[in-house]
Design an enzyme around this catalytic site. Structure first.
Site, PDB file in Angstrom:
ATOM      1  N   VAL A   1       0.263  -8.480   6.552  1.00 48.93           N
ATOM      2  CA  VAL A   1      -0.105  -9.735   7.219  1.00 48.93           C
ATOM      3  C   VAL A   1       0.787 -10.918   6.831  1.00 48.93           C
ATOM      4  CG1 VAL A   1      -2.523  -9.248   7.795  1.00 48.93           C
ATOM      5  CG2 VAL A   1      -1.957 -10.222   5.557  1.00 48.93           C
TER       6      VAL A   1
ATOM      7  N   TYR B   1      -2.632   0.314  11.534  1.00 41.34           N
ATOM      8  CA  TYR B   1      -4.083   0.228  11.786  1.00 41.34           C
ATOM      9  C   TYR B   1      -4.407   0.628  13.224  1.00 41.34           C
ATOM     10  CZ  TYR B   1      -2.874  -2.452   7.756  1.00 41.34           C
ATOM     11  OH  TYR B   1      -2.315  -2.826   6.579  1.00 41.34           O
TER      12      TYR B   1
ATOM     13  N   LYS C   1       0.832  -1.216   0.000  1.00 45.21           N
ATOM     14  CA  LYS C   1       0.000   0.000   0.000  1.00 45.21           C
ATOM     15  C   LYS C   1       0.864   1.262   0.000  1.00 45.21           C
ATOM     16  CE  LYS C   1      -3.703  -2.346   2.569  1.00 45.21           C
ATOM     17  NZ  LYS C   1      -4.251  -2.595   3.924  1.00 45.21           N
TER      18      LYS C   1
END
Ligand code: DON
Length: 313
Positions: free
Chosen positions: A261, A243, A67
């Site tokens: 992840v 996050y 990202k």
């Protein structure tokens, strides 16, 4: 042995002994096959050295670390379009949360949660070839790492495409709210392929060097992005890169970081080093458990913290 070399050896030794290693992601079946025993650490210092330990050259799925590179690519193409779509606020929610997106009328809080990343990727995916957008991100990471062998693991991409229903829900909702322009399937396919880019800690640490040096790639001397944009991306990594554990990461490590992840984390000590760590076991929030601990030890040991009034030389 100089301090950094000794510290990296000590961290790898300590991490090898840990029995509580977190949980490997299993919602993408292909990721569940990776052993939690892995640990890799690479510190690419501002003066051009690489200090490495453990599985420094084993490739893993970079997942959400992509990202960051998608954001760099999209900002370079049309920064105004990016900031019309996504905000710059920490979400305080899980990376794949749906509820906040509806409450906020389809405008994702930031480019690092899944909804925000899908909206950013949609700007890159506008092309006839569904693989072109992920190809552009792949070209960028190859250029930044100086390594054309970096590739997309198609087994991981297909595995996520087959199970990525939450991402499909996010993307369809944003299409309904006109946050996303392109065909949803194309945006999702691009996103799943960018997440499936496989890199080693060494390659990732090299790819992060431009954020250490105010947007300039020290290997080529080329300005990848402006110094202002590099500062802003580092600010987003610090506030949103982990996050609903971003505050905890800032508290413990004190450096901009982006997790995935697959168990990787890229952390930036501005002016000091680009650091990549990998350990596949995750915390409840989906961030590498031992990777975070290793970064905490490294940052503390070296005095690398963006809030230090007098950083160590
Ligand atoms: O979209 C997903 O669920 C994954 N491809 C990436 C999620 C991720 O890496 C979250 N990071 N910690």
């Amino acid at each position: 042995m100089p301090a950094l070399e000794q510290l990296v050896v000590d961290i790898a030794t300590a991490m090898a002994e840990r029995t509580a290693r977190g949980r490997v992601a299993d919602y993408i079946p292909e990721l569940a096959k990776v052993s939690p025993a892995h640990f890799g650490l690479v510190v690419a210092t501002a003066d051009g050295h690489e200090v490495v330990a453990g599985d420094a050259d084993t490739r893993f799925s970079i997942q959400s670390i992509s990202k960051l590179f998608a954001l760099v690519e999209a900002l370079s193409r049309d920064a105004d379009a990016v900031w019309r779509r996504v905000g710059r606020e920490p979400s305080g929610s899980a990376f794949n949360s749906i509820v906040q997106l509806e409450a906020e009328r389809g405008r994702p809080r930031n480019p690092f949660i899944n909804a925000g990343a899908l909206a950013v990727t949609d700007l890159i995916a506008q092309d006839d070839d569904p693989r072109a957008g992920a190809g552009a991100i792949l070209r960028l990471v190859r250029r930044l790492a100086g390594d054309d062998s970096i590739a997309i693991d198609s087994a991981v991409a297909y595995s996520e495409a087959a199970t990525g229903h939450r991402n499909a829900a996010l993307a369809h909702f944003m299409k309904a709210e006109a946050t996303i322009d392109g065909p949803v399937e194309q945006t999702l396919s691009t996103y799943f392929h960018q997440c499936a880019i496989a890199m080693s800690c060494r390659q990732l640490a090299r790819a992060g060097r431009f954020l250490v040096h105010g947007g300039r790639d020290p290997a080529s001397g080329e300005a990848v992005i402006s110094a202002e944009r590099a500062r802003r991306i580092n600010a987003l990594m610090l506030t949103c890169g982990h996050y609903d554990a971003s505050g905890e990461f800032a508290f413990r490590v004190g450096l901009p970081g982006k997790s995935g992840v697959g168990g990787g984390i890229l952390a930036i000590a501005p002016g000091r080093a680009s650091i990549a760590v990998w350990s596949p076991g995750l915390s409840a929030q989906g961030n590498s458990l031992l990777g975070t601990e290793a970064l905490e030890m490294l940052a503390h040991g070296m005095g690398w913290n963006v809030f230090n009034p007098d950083p160590a030389p």
